[in-house]
Design an enzyme around this catalytic site. Structure first.
Site, mmCIF file in Angstrom:
data_model
loop_
_atom_site.group_PDB
_atom_site.id
_atom_site.type_symbol
_atom_site.label_atom_id
_atom_site.label_comp_id
_atom_site.label_asym_id
_atom_site.label_seq_id
_atom_site.Cartn_x
_atom_site.Cartn_y
_atom_site.Cartn_z
ATOM 1 N N GLN A 102 0.831 -1.203 0.000
ATOM 2 C CA GLN A 102 0.000 0.000 0.000
ATOM 3 C C GLN A 102 0.870 1.260 0.000
ATOM 4 O O GLN A 102 1.481 1.601 1.019
ATOM 5 C CB GLN A 102 -0.945 0.018 1.207
ATOM 6 N N HIS A 168 -3.230 4.270 -1.290
ATOM 7 C CA HIS A 168 -4.095 4.539 -0.144
ATOM 8 C C HIS A 168 -4.830 5.850 -0.421
ATOM 9 O O HIS A 168 -4.391 6.931 -0.048
ATOM 10 C CB HIS A 168 -3.293 4.621 1.147
ATOM 11 N N GLY A 169 -5.974 5.687 -1.097
ATOM 12 C CA GLY A 169 -6.756 6.863 -1.459
ATOM 13 C C GLY A 169 -7.979 6.992 -0.578
ATOM 14 O O GLY A 169 -8.957 7.655 -0.959
ATOM 15 N N ALA A 170 -7.935 6.367 0.605
ATOM 16 C CA ALA A 170 -9.115 6.333 1.475
ATOM 17 C C ALA A 170 -8.807 6.925 2.851
ATOM 18 O O ALA A 170 -7.675 7.289 3.147
ATOM 19 C CB ALA A 170 -9.571 4.878 1.648
ATOM 20 N N TYR A 173 -6.342 10.225 4.397
ATOM 21 C CA TYR A 173 -4.919 10.511 4.168
ATOM 22 C C TYR A 173 -4.770 11.416 2.933
ATOM 23 O O TYR A 173 -5.769 11.867 2.376
ATOM 24 C CB TYR A 173 -4.137 9.193 4.096
#
Ligand code: FMN
Ligand code: SF4
Length: 441
Positions: A102, A168-170, A173
């Site tokens: 990730q 990690h587009g959630a 962040y």
């Protein structure tokens, strides 16, 4: 016997996974302060590979030192990190399990800053509203630098022999800080319209594709619905992106070269809906939150809140936002279904899964192609093997108490629900098992 969809292989454009259960991103502060990895991380990942999951999606791996959430998480910010990740990949591959790393950048959402960079970077210069983590609004040059850092991270993961990368587009962040209508207040081409807010992540995807080509697996974890206003008494602002916004973003990302979508929720982390819990464990929280006191403008006040008479208020507000504790398993299924209907790549759904019949139904009904599991695998590392033996659920399932979550900022990650163990000693033995074998064995 009819074949079981859970054990049917899943084909992505560049990768095939042996079954439909992914270990979702989760790790503790097992590594070294400087971002180099160690044996405990390898031990941790091997627990799940041995337990039968088809693939492990790593925890948050910073592409740059300024983008970490806490120290003691292994990073991928330099070529010197490649041999460690190669060792992790090999150890997992020995158990016929794939490993997806990730690629992450915390932006302003950093639990413990560390000594190197006191302030985070972000789309905005407004501190995060819960903890008050301060940040600097990124310049166009800083944006381009971070885009390249993601691309270099993907190149290093490939050189390490790993099976793919996830953005990690959630969960609040850096990528969410650009995507979110509730957070991004920019006036330039990276803010305003959805297309502008998505520009940063689309540029990241294109840069990765330029660096690693089309034949390396790349997936995106997205908070499909942000529920930014979930904690009403805290006045966190507007609700943020809807699933309709996220469907459009996913279509752009697939056009730019993404091979799969991993569906989550929430514009910050932790969020009442992610990981959704049966009850906020304020007592455990008040014991570990002290570690964060110097990190944000509101952290000391929060610490007093968690310890004082208002702790029950916080707990009630959190539990109310979390919703019905009986509906935790598969709570992101409606969003996964909506996204799956709009894209032509596989969709992985996270959130509460731990029952074979529920997972089977989520897949056969067309909500998703696979599920990812974090806490229930921490509770029962061999859950997939139990499914293969015909069990519908583990004998001692995860209770969604979220004690693992609130301990992790200070203590080794593991299951901290004493009711699942014969004794406290038994529980601590399980938690400490991640250090076995030790580094110099
Ligand atoms: C202690 C802890 C750490 C986590 N770390 C990450 C992370 O590094 N990256 C990420 O995308 N999600 C992270 N998550 C979210 C999980 O991957 C997962 O999506 C979420 O917990 C919902 O799944 P579950 O109900 O199976 O736990 C974390 C969750 C927990 C409890
Ligand atoms: S502490 Fe254990 S039972 Fe509680 S949520 Fe975490 S893994 Fe599940």
């Amino acid at each position: 016997m009819p074949s079981d969809v859970i054990f049917e292989p899943l084909k992505f454009r560049n990768l095939t996974i042996k079954n439909r259960v992914f270990r979702s991103n989760i790790s503790g502060r097992f590594d070294n302060y400087d971002g180099s990895g160690n044996q405990a991380r390898i031990n941790w990942e091997v627990k799940f590979a041995r337990g039968g999951v088809g693939a492990i999606v790593s925890s948050f791996v910073p592409v740059h030192l300024r983008g970490r959430i806490v120290p003691n998480y292994a990073m991928i910010d330099h070529d010197s990190r490649i041999p460690f990740w190669r060792a992790v990949g090999r150890a997992v591959h020995d158990h016929d399990c794939k490993f997806i790393l990730q690629l992450s950048h915390a932006g302003r959402q950093r639990d413990i800053n560390g000594v190197e960079y006191p302030h985070g970077l972000s789309s905005t210069d407004t501190p995060d509203p819960i903890h008050g983590f301060t940040c600097e609004r990124m310049t166009a040059q800083q944006i381009q630098d971070v885009v390249q850092q993601f691309a270099e991270g993907a190149r290093r993961a490939r050189e390490a022999g790993l099976d793919g990368v996830e953005l990690h587009g959630a969960n609040g962040y850096l990528i969410t800080q650009f995507l979110s209508s509730a957070i991004n207040d920019r006036k330039d081409e990276y803010g305003g319209s959805l297309e502008n807010r998505a520009r940063f992540v689309v540029e990241v995807v294109k840069a990765i594709r330029r660096r690693v080509g089309r034949d390396f697996h790349l997936q995106m974890k997205i908070s499909a619905t942000e529920y930014n206003d979930a904690l009403t008494p805290f006045n966190l602002g507007p609700s943020g992106n809807t699933v309709q916004d996220s469907i459009q973003v996913c279509c752009w990302l697939v056009d730019a070269g993404v091979d799969a979508i991993h569906v989550s929720s929430g514009s910050f982390f932790p969020h009442p809906r992610n990981p959704a819990g049966s009850d906020l464990p304020v007592e455990d929280l008040s014991k570990s939150y002290d570690t964060m006191i110097s990190s944000g403008e509101r952290t000391f006040l929060n610490f007093l809140r968690f310890r004082g008479i208002s702790s029950d208020l916080v707990r009630r507000a959190w539990n109310q936002a979390a919703g019905d504790p009986d509906k935790i398993e598969g709570l992101n299924r409606p969003d996964a279904r909506a996204i799956k209907a709009a894209v032509d790549v596989p969709v992985i759904c996270t959130g509460g899964f731990q029952t074979a019949s529920v997972i089977r139904e989520a897949i056969t009904s067309g909500d998703c192609d696979a599920v990812s599991i974090a806490r229930s695998l921490v509770a029962n590392n061999d859950l997939v093997k139990l499914f293969a033996q015909g069990l519908d659920r583990a004998e001692k399932p995860c209770t969604y108490c979220n004690k693992c979550l609130v301990n992790v900022v200070e203590n080794p990650l593991g299951c901290y629900d004493e009711t699942r163990f014969a004794s406290r000693e038994d529980m601590i033995r399980q938690v400490m098992s991640v250090f076995d074998p030790p580094p110099f064995a």
